[in-house]
Design an enzyme around this catalytic site. Sequence first.
Site, PDB file in Angstrom:
ATOM      1  N   HIS A  21      48.388  98.801  34.727  1.00 55.96           N
ATOM      2  CA  HIS A  21      48.774  98.990  33.320  1.00 55.96           C
ATOM      3  C   HIS A  21      48.910 100.476  32.990  1.00 55.96           C
ATOM      4  CE1 HIS A  21      46.525  94.975  32.548  1.00 55.96           C
ATOM      5  NE2 HIS A  21      47.800  94.719  32.446  1.00 55.96           N
ATOM      6  N   LYS A  47      44.133  81.796  27.812  1.00 53.47           N
ATOM      7  CA  LYS A  47      43.281  82.375  28.852  1.00 53.47           C
ATOM      8  C   LYS A  47      41.911  82.681  28.268  1.00 53.47           C
ATOM      9  CE  LYS A  47      46.963  85.291  30.653  1.00 53.47           C
ATOM     10  NZ  LYS A  47      47.253  86.708  30.829  1.00 53.47           N
ATOM     11  N   ARG A  96      55.850  93.009  38.470  1.00 56.08           N
ATOM     12  CA  ARG A  96      55.233  93.251  39.776  1.00 56.08           C
ATOM     13  C   ARG A  96      55.984  92.534  40.879  1.00 56.08           C
ATOM     14  NH1 ARG A  96      49.704  91.317  37.304  1.00 56.08           N
ATOM     15  NH2 ARG A  96      51.294  90.281  36.079  1.00 56.08           N
ATOM     16  N   SER A 134      44.707  91.757  35.882  1.00 54.53           N
ATOM     17  CA  SER A 134      43.423  91.739  35.171  1.00 54.53           C
ATOM     18  C   SER A 134      42.588  90.547  35.611  1.00 54.53           C
ATOM     19  CB  SER A 134      43.647  91.661  33.663  1.00 54.53           C
ATOM     20  OG  SER A 134      44.285  92.804  33.193  1.00 54.53           O
TER      21      SER A 134
END
Length: 164
Positions: A21, A47, A96, A134
């Site tokens: 990030h 989440k 990514r 994360s």
Amino acid sequence: MTAVDRIAIYPGSFDPVTLGHEDIARRGLGLADRVIVAVAHTATQSKKSLFSVEDRLRIMEEVFADNEGIECMSFQGLLVDFARSVGATMVIRGLRAVSDFEYEFQMALMNRALHPQLETVFLTPHQDYTFLSSSLVREVAGLGGDVSDFVSQPVLTQLATKRG
Ligand code: ADP
């Protein structure tokens, strides 16, 4: 010609903020005069979070303290409304791998439908961070693994408090 600051928003959960990030936010400064790293209150409720939004924000403020041009904020509701409220013209998202693409593409087109003047820009991180997320950091740290190659010191400090 009058110069107007180009403001970009880099939204996400940042639970917690990783070196991936950080890399994307700093690269964003190559495109915009100000990058607002924005923690979403609502978007990711499915989440289970490790840190509260307030904690995530405090950690990020520490992480980006030395970066003039990067600000940290939280927002509720639609990203496009937040963009309008801060005068942003650009949304930055990180890509990514191909697995990120479908969701990001859908979201970019939805945001364009809601706010045609807001452009979504995708940036790729340094190759060292393409595998980093994360959720992986939460998982490894939760099991006692060393994540010091993947997050900054303020994150490590706060992760340690979670382990008690
Ligand atoms: P979200 O829940 O919105 O995906 P995240 O905090 O997981 O929030 O990610 C925010 C943005 O940063 C997303 O665009 C995501 O693809 C990107 N991102 C996450 N990790 C990395 C990384 N290691 N490198 C580059 N971009 C990343």
